[in-house]
Design an enzyme around this catalytic site. Structure first.
Site, mmCIF file in Angstrom:
data_model
loop_
_atom_site.group_PDB
_atom_site.id
_atom_site.type_symbol
_atom_site.label_atom_id
_atom_site.label_comp_id
_atom_site.label_asym_id
_atom_site.label_seq_id
_atom_site.Cartn_x
_atom_site.Cartn_y
_atom_site.Cartn_z
ATOM 1 N N GLU A 27 5.565 -19.128 48.465
ATOM 2 C CA GLU A 27 6.917 -18.732 49.127
ATOM 3 C C GLU A 27 6.574 -18.978 50.763
ATOM 4 O O GLU A 27 5.690 -18.317 51.339
ATOM 5 C CB GLU A 27 7.612 -17.801 48.863
ATOM 6 N N HIS A 28 7.268 -19.794 51.353
ATOM 7 C CA HIS A 28 7.178 -19.873 52.937
ATOM 8 C C HIS A 28 5.763 -20.489 53.429
ATOM 9 O O HIS A 28 5.243 -19.958 54.351
ATOM 10 C CB HIS A 28 7.749 -18.580 53.647
ATOM 11 N N THR A 29 5.060 -21.045 52.516
ATOM 12 C CA THR A 29 3.788 -21.415 52.647
ATOM 13 C C THR A 29 3.818 -23.035 53.156
ATOM 14 O O THR A 29 2.778 -23.502 53.653
ATOM 15 C CB THR A 29 2.734 -21.296 51.501
ATOM 16 N N GLY A 115 18.743 -20.940 45.934
ATOM 17 C CA GLY A 115 17.377 -21.088 46.223
ATOM 18 C C GLY A 115 16.807 -21.914 45.113
ATOM 19 O O GLY A 115 15.527 -21.786 44.809
ATOM 20 N N SER A 117 16.991 -25.441 45.225
ATOM 21 C CA SER A 117 17.081 -26.718 45.550
ATOM 22 C C SER A 117 18.276 -27.636 45.390
ATOM 23 O O SER A 117 17.807 -28.849 45.316
ATOM 24 C CB SER A 117 15.740 -27.231 45.220
ATOM 25 N N SER A 118 19.259 -27.301 45.508
ATOM 26 C CA SER A 118 20.518 -28.055 45.332
ATOM 27 C C SER A 118 20.290 -29.184 46.173
ATOM 28 O O SER A 118 20.744 -30.390 46.054
ATOM 29 C CB SER A 118 21.928 -27.374 45.129
ATOM 30 N N GLU A 151 17.777 -32.764 56.090
ATOM 31 C CA GLU A 151 17.178 -31.300 56.360
ATOM 32 C C GLU A 151 17.138 -30.918 57.908
ATOM 33 O O GLU A 151 17.773 -30.151 58.484
ATOM 34 C CB GLU A 151 16.534 -30.482 55.523
ATOM 35 N N ASP A 163 10.305 -28.787 48.297
ATOM 36 C CA ASP A 163 11.441 -28.927 47.413
ATOM 37 C C ASP A 163 11.720 -30.404 47.033
ATOM 38 O O ASP A 163 11.992 -31.024 46.199
ATOM 39 C CB ASP A 163 12.820 -28.520 48.099
ATOM 40 N N TYR A 212 16.079 -17.612 57.199
ATOM 41 C CA TYR A 212 15.087 -18.623 57.049
ATOM 42 C C TYR A 212 14.422 -19.081 58.329
ATOM 43 O O TYR A 212 13.267 -19.135 58.528
ATOM 44 C CB TYR A 212 15.563 -19.636 56.145
HETATM 45 C C1 GLA Z 1 13.404 -23.549 51.004
HETATM 46 C C2 GLA Z 1 12.754 -24.610 51.904
HETATM 47 C C3 GLA Z 1 11.150 -24.800 51.211
HETATM 48 C C4 GLA Z 1 10.432 -23.566 51.154
HETATM 49 C C5 GLA Z 1 11.111 -22.473 50.744
HETATM 50 C C6 GLA Z 1 10.209 -21.250 50.745
HETATM 51 O O1 GLA Z 1 13.596 -23.783 49.599
HETATM 52 O O2 GLA Z 1 13.476 -25.665 51.663
HETATM 53 O O3 GLA Z 1 10.762 -25.823 52.225
HETATM 54 O O4 GLA Z 1 10.003 -23.146 52.596
HETATM 55 O O5 GLA Z 1 12.358 -22.297 51.046
HETATM 56 O O6 GLA Z 1 9.294 -21.307 50.129
#
Ligand code: GLA
Length: 352
Positions: A27-29, A115, A117-118, A151, A163, A212
């Site tokens: 996550e957030h990588t 969370g 990815s819609s 985005e 995503d 975020y």
């Molecule tokens: C959202 C962002 C992704 C990613 C995640 C965290 O889904 O769209 O690019 O950074 O958060 O892992």
């Protein structure tokens, strides 16, 4: 399709679909060029299109709303139509589209702002539908990159590429390991005797309004301190060598340890070591909660209860600050896990 005809008085010419995703670990990588390991969910968005004369007409069955427009300016109230306008704008900027107008019908069963990815799914599906309409030569990887531009450049979320990549290229029942720097990926089978279950924390998160972008800034700050090294190639020793802000250090520590966990998780999945995979999920959550501060007490409690109910691993998935908790459960323990969790959480919170 009847519905398309009913709304637009003609038949659709092209269509495409894209699935939601759940991130299993990492996550957030992605926006610091690290590693992620998501997989696709059954939930999907389908887009049907035909040409229109002098304006774009879009009907969303999810919102039961029809919107017409002929300029691509962004709304002032974060309306869902911005994702459609954003895709058209990015296609125009990249010279894939001229001045055509479209009728667009959207079906989706992906819960939004949770969370999973819609937004990547709607962008990927629409971009692919337009690609199909004109027979454009755009690869699935390029579709993902265009969707990310929607985005970042249009909506204003500083997201990574996870995503869009998994939504455009992923395959159901396979984990999608992605190196976010090189965009090399690997599809790995998920053993049939394990289930990844999702429960809604009921805490709505809107990427645009959430922290975020704040976390994004914190990690970019960490990269400034670590220069010339990037976060994905830094170690905990590098962090300690540098004398910088404690908060930024914590955020960076999450990313550094998370990248290691993703690589270990990929190996665990390939070696069929699902118990170890689960342990890594638990460690990931603890780091996401303590160092990255992307969780809260209620979410931590859900994760804890899931483990006590028999899940091997459990963690908050996605951008953070709400959305779904994903839990790995062995098929033999699934009934017991579900019965226990259903005593605490409403049936409607379980994503089927
Ligand atoms: C959202 C962002 C992704 C990613 C995640 C965290 O889904 O769209 O690019 O950074 O958060 O892992």
């Amino acid at each position: 399709m009847n519905k398309f005809y009913k709304i637009f008085n003609e038949n659709f010419i092209a269509r495409a679909k894209a699935h939601a995703r759940v991130n299993l670990i990492g996550e957030h990588t992605d926006y610091t060029e690290g590693y992620v390991l998501p997989t696709l969910l059954r939930q999907k968005t389908e887009v049907y299109i035909s040409l229109s004369k002098n304006k774009h007409n879009v009907y969303s069955q999810y919102f039961d709303e029809k919107v017409s427009f002929n300029n691509l300016a962004k709304s002032s109230n974060s309306h869902w139509i911005d994702y459609i306008k954003g895709c058209l704008a990015i296609l125009k900027i990249n010279k894939y589209l001229k001045n055509d107008f479209f009728n667009i019908l959207i079906f989706s069963n992906i819960p939004i702002n949770k969370g999973i990815s819609s937004s990547a799914a709607i962008c990927v599906a629409l971009l692919k539908a337009i690609r199909n309409y004109y027979d454009l030569i755009i690869t699935d990887k390029e579709i993902a990159l265009l969707a990310q531009k929607v985005e970042k450049q249009y909506i204003g979320v500083k997201c990574g590429i996870m995503d869009q990549m998994v939504s455009s290229i992923g395959i159901l029942n396979k984990a999608f390991f992605l190196n976010c720097r090189t965009l090399e990926y690997e599809l790995i089978d998920i053993p049939k005797d394990y289930i990844f279950n999702l429960i809604d924390t009921k805490i709505e998160r809107n990427l645009r309004a959430s922290s975020y972008n704040q976390r994004y800034k914190e990690l970019k700050k960490a990269e400034k301190f670590l220069k010339p090294k990037k976060l994905f190639e830094s170690s905990l020793a590098d962090l300690n060598k540098n004398n910088f802000d404690d908060l930024i250090k914590k955020r960076a520590r999450h990313v550094i340890t998370e990248n290691i966990r993703v690589l270990q998780a990929r190996k665990a999945l390939k070696d069929n070591e699902l118990n170890y995979f689960g342990k890594l999920m638990n460690k990931s959550h603890s780091s996401y909660s303590k160092d990255f501060e992307a969780s809260n007490k209620e979410i931590d409690l859900m994760v804890k209860r899931s483990i006590l109910s028999g899940s091997i691993g459990s963690r908050l998935t996605g951008g953070g600050f709400g959305g779904f908790v994903v839990s790995l459960v062995n098929i033999n323990k699934h009934k017991k896990w579900k019965t226990n969790m259903s005593k605490i959480y409403n049936k409607k919170q379980f994503l089927l």
